[in-house]
Design a protein around this motif. Structure first.
Motif, PDB file in Angstrom:
ATOM      1  N   ASN A 262       0.919  -1.093   0.080  1.00 17.81           N
ATOM      2  CA  ASN A 262       0.150   0.049  -0.173  1.00 17.81           C
ATOM      3  C   ASN A 262       0.706   1.240  -0.092  1.00 17.81           C
ATOM      4  O   ASN A 262       0.205   2.440  -0.429  1.00 17.81           O
ATOM      5  CB  ASN A 262      -0.966  -0.088   1.252  1.00 17.81           C
ATOM      6  CG  ASN A 262      -2.092  -0.900   1.311  1.00 17.81           C
ATOM      7  OD1 ASN A 262      -2.914  -0.755   0.296  1.00 17.81           O
ATOM      8  ND2 ASN A 262      -2.150  -2.229   1.964  1.00 17.81           N
ATOM      9  N   ARG A 263       2.164   1.105   0.412  1.00 18.15           N
ATOM     10  CA  ARG A 263       3.003   2.429   0.578  1.00 18.15           C
ATOM     11  C   ARG A 263       3.492   2.710  -1.025  1.00 18.15           C
ATOM     12  O   ARG A 263       3.936   2.092  -1.608  1.00 18.15           O
ATOM     13  CB  ARG A 263       4.010   1.979   1.530  1.00 18.15           C
ATOM     14  CG  ARG A 263       5.131   3.106   1.676  1.00 18.15           C
ATOM     15  CD  ARG A 263       4.731   4.274   2.265  1.00 18.15           C
ATOM     16  NE  ARG A 263       5.674   5.248   2.582  1.00 18.15           N
ATOM     17  CZ  ARG A 263       5.597   6.505   3.078  1.00 18.15           C
ATOM     18  NH1 ARG A 263       4.281   7.004   3.382  1.00 18.15           N
ATOM     19  NH2 ARG A 263       6.549   7.238   3.604  1.00 18.15           N
ATOM     20  N   GLU A 264       3.277   4.197  -1.194  1.00 18.27           N
ATOM     21  CA  GLU A 264       3.778   4.570  -2.404  1.00 18.27           C
ATOM     22  C   GLU A 264       5.005   5.350  -2.303  1.00 18.27           C
ATOM     23  O   GLU A 264       5.137   6.250  -1.251  1.00 18.27           O
ATOM     24  CB  GLU A 264       2.782   5.267  -2.996  1.00 18.27           C
ATOM     25  CG  GLU A 264       1.324   4.889  -3.333  1.00 18.27           C
ATOM     26  CD  GLU A 264       0.482   5.738  -4.533  1.00 18.27           C
ATOM     27  OE1 GLU A 264       0.877   6.886  -4.719  1.00 18.27           O
ATOM     28  OE2 GLU A 264      -0.449   5.099  -4.825  1.00 18.27           O
ATOM     29  N   ASP A 267       6.372   7.320  -6.723  1.00 18.38           N
ATOM     30  CA  ASP A 267       5.280   7.155  -7.708  1.00 18.38           C
ATOM     31  C   ASP A 267       5.254   5.691  -7.883  1.00 18.38           C
ATOM     32  O   ASP A 267       4.654   5.254  -9.176  1.00 18.38           O
ATOM     33  CB  ASP A 267       5.609   7.914  -9.091  1.00 18.38           C
ATOM     34  CG  ASP A 267       5.302   9.523  -9.124  1.00 18.38           C
ATOM     35  OD1 ASP A 267       4.663  10.053  -7.968  1.00 18.38           O
ATOM     36  OD2 ASP A 267       6.220  10.220  -9.601  1.00 18.38           O
ATOM     37  N   ARG A 268       5.607   4.913  -7.123  1.00 20.56           N
ATOM     38  CA  ARG A 268       5.486   3.426  -7.225  1.00 20.56           C
ATOM     39  C   ARG A 268       5.073   2.769  -6.004  1.00 20.56           C
ATOM     40  O   ARG A 268       5.277   3.509  -4.861  1.00 20.56           O
ATOM     41  CB  ARG A 268       6.935   2.725  -7.700  1.00 20.56           C
ATOM     42  CG  ARG A 268       7.328   3.122  -9.245  1.00 20.56           C
ATOM     43  CD  ARG A 268       8.643   2.785  -9.487  1.00 20.56           C
ATOM     44  NE  ARG A 268       8.823   1.275  -9.272  1.00 20.56           N
ATOM     45  CZ  ARG A 268      10.136   0.820  -9.275  1.00 20.56           C
ATOM     46  NH1 ARG A 268      11.200   1.388  -9.249  1.00 20.56           N
ATOM     47  NH2 ARG A 268      10.361  -0.342  -9.570  1.00 20.56           N
ATOM     48  N   LYS A 269       4.601   1.585  -5.979  1.00 18.42           N
ATOM     49  CA  LYS A 269       4.322   0.974  -4.649  1.00 18.42           C
ATOM     50  C   LYS A 269       5.571   0.271  -4.232  1.00 18.42           C
ATOM     51  O   LYS A 269       6.531   0.100  -4.882  1.00 18.42           O
ATOM     52  CB  LYS A 269       3.514  -0.227  -4.913  1.00 18.42           C
ATOM     53  CG  LYS A 269       1.825   0.137  -5.473  1.00 18.42           C
ATOM     54  CD  LYS A 269       1.182   0.987  -4.256  1.00 18.42           C
ATOM     55  CE  LYS A 269      -0.269   1.033  -4.613  1.00 18.42           C
ATOM     56  NZ  LYS A 269      -1.018   1.838  -3.449  1.00 18.42           N
ATOM     57  N   GLU A 272       6.994  -2.919  -5.377  1.00 15.45           N
ATOM     58  CA  GLU A 272       7.389  -2.956  -6.550  1.00 15.45           C
ATOM     59  C   GLU A 272       9.015  -2.897  -6.866  1.00 15.45           C
ATOM     60  O   GLU A 272       9.579  -3.331  -7.802  1.00 15.45           O
ATOM     61  CB  GLU A 272       7.016  -1.866  -7.537  1.00 15.45           C
ATOM     62  CG  GLU A 272       5.330  -2.002  -7.713  1.00 15.45           C
ATOM     63  CD  GLU A 272       4.862  -0.939  -8.575  1.00 15.45           C
ATOM     64  OE1 GLU A 272       5.550  -0.479  -9.389  1.00 15.45           O
ATOM     65  OE2 GLU A 272       3.652  -0.651  -8.441  1.00 15.45           O
TER      66      GLU A 272
END
Length: 377
Positions: A262-264, A267-269, A272
């Protein structure tokens, strides 16, 4: 037992944890003693699951016990610790070593959570060197009189009974002159709560015994035979606490995984990023290793294998290390939030540390493992 039978127990305990434990975990971490939860576990026959049904257990094997402890620890390591001690170190002890009166009058109440019993061994002078304890029991006029000072006693502040290790011979005799008593709480017992880093809400206390009277019928085992009672208790307890370690690691991993998904970040989780994926993979692999060790130790105990002794120490050593490492990684993944009191990973991190100290430090585990290697075990 087939795994489907274990799944039945798991379903029951998970529903219990979700209904009664998970919502209270934070209050317990702040110091609330969960006596009502312990009683509810007793009503399910899951507080001392390995006892025969006639004494309030479920007649289950040790792996079932480990699974119950693990599920409790995923939500509240404090509740899991209380349960593990009440079951493996107290109920099983009384069942195997207690008198007929203890088994008939007290044991069912222990299994039901109606009475809480503390395992009173450690002292200000003596933690790892338990054979050096100074608490003394002297036979005076047909009864035993117990005086002494215990430290770091889980359940100590709220206990109704104390399983007390006391010296019944000269200090030079060390482990050959120790006797274990089951002592009912009375005005002769003085307790002072100790604020600890983790597994709060477990009633950890300093306990003083001031001229406490006991009879021969209060002896667990034999006079001067307490060392065997203590060692056998700790060996089983070390297997059970390995289940606590697995549960703590799983709880922290689940929190970190949810956070990463859930953490961004940029501009990505967070999940990732390959580094996050690798960290989670390491944590998962470690948890599966810990499970294998804990479950295998439980299996060896149930089949009465001579390999149980060394494996109980191996499982305790390695699962404790794994729990500390996995919870550390969970806090790191959560970053600043992981360092705050809002984070459950932070709670698990604090709770994990006691696993490397309680019921035998890492150093003691390594010492015993080496001694057993030398004996060819």
């Amino acid at each position: 037992m087939g795994w489907s039978e274990y799944e039945v127990s798991l379903k029951i305990i998970r529903e219990f944890v979700n209904q009664y434990v998970r919502t209270r975990a934070r209050d317990i971490d702040r110091g609330a003693y969960p006596r009502d939860i312990i009683r509810k576990l007793g009503e399910l026959n899951f507080l001392a699951p390995t006892l025969p049904p006639e004494f309030g257990g479920a007649g289950a094997d040790t792996l079932t016990h480990i699974l119950v402890v693990e599920e409790l620890a995923r939500a509240s390591p404090g509740v899991a610790t209380i349960m593990e001690i009440q079951s493996s170190m107290i109920a099983e002890n009384i069942y195997h070593n207690g008198t007929k009166r203890m088994k008939e009058e007290i044991l069912p109440k222990v299994a039901a959570g109606e009475v809480i019993v503390a395992f009173a061994l450690s002292e200000p002078c003596c933690g790892s060197d338990a054979a050096a304890i100074r608490t003394r029991a002297e036979k005076i006029g047909g009864e035993w009189v117990i005086n002494g000072h215990k430290m770091w006693i889980t359940n100590g502040h709220y206990a109704d009974y104390y399983l007390v290790a006391a010296r019944t011979g000269p200090r030079e005799a060390r482990h050959k002159a120790i006797t274990v008593f089951l002592l009912k709480r009375s005005n002769c017992v003085e307790t002072s709560p100790i604020e600890v880093m983790g597994v709060r809400g477990t009633g950890t206390a300093e306990v003083k015994f001031n001229n406490c009277a006991a009879s021969d019928d209060d002896i667990v085992g034999e006079v001067n035979g307490g060392w065997k009672v203590i060692v056998d208790t700790l060996n089983v307890g070390r297997t059970a606490i390995s289940g606590v370690a697995v549960g703590i690691a799983r709880g922290a991993f689940e929190e970190a995984l949810k956070w990463a998904r859930n953490r961004e970040l940029f501009d990505r989780k967070l999940i990732e990023f390959q580094n996050t994926q690798f960290e989670l993979a390491e944590m998962y692999a470690s948890i599966e290793t810990a499970k294998t060790l804990a479950y295998y130790a439980a299996y060896l105990y149930d089949i009465n294998s001579p390999g149980f002794l060394i494996m109980s120490h191996v499982a305790k050593l390695q699962t404790a290390r794994i729990a500390v490492d996995v919870t550390r990684r969970a806090v790191q993944i959560e970053g600043g939030f992981g360092y705050s009191k809002e984070s459950k990973a932070e709670m698990f991190y604090r709770d994990a540390k006691i696993l490397e100290i309680g019921e035998g430090t890492n150093e003691v585990m390594k010492y015993v493992i080496y001694k057993l290697i030398e004996k060819g075990q």
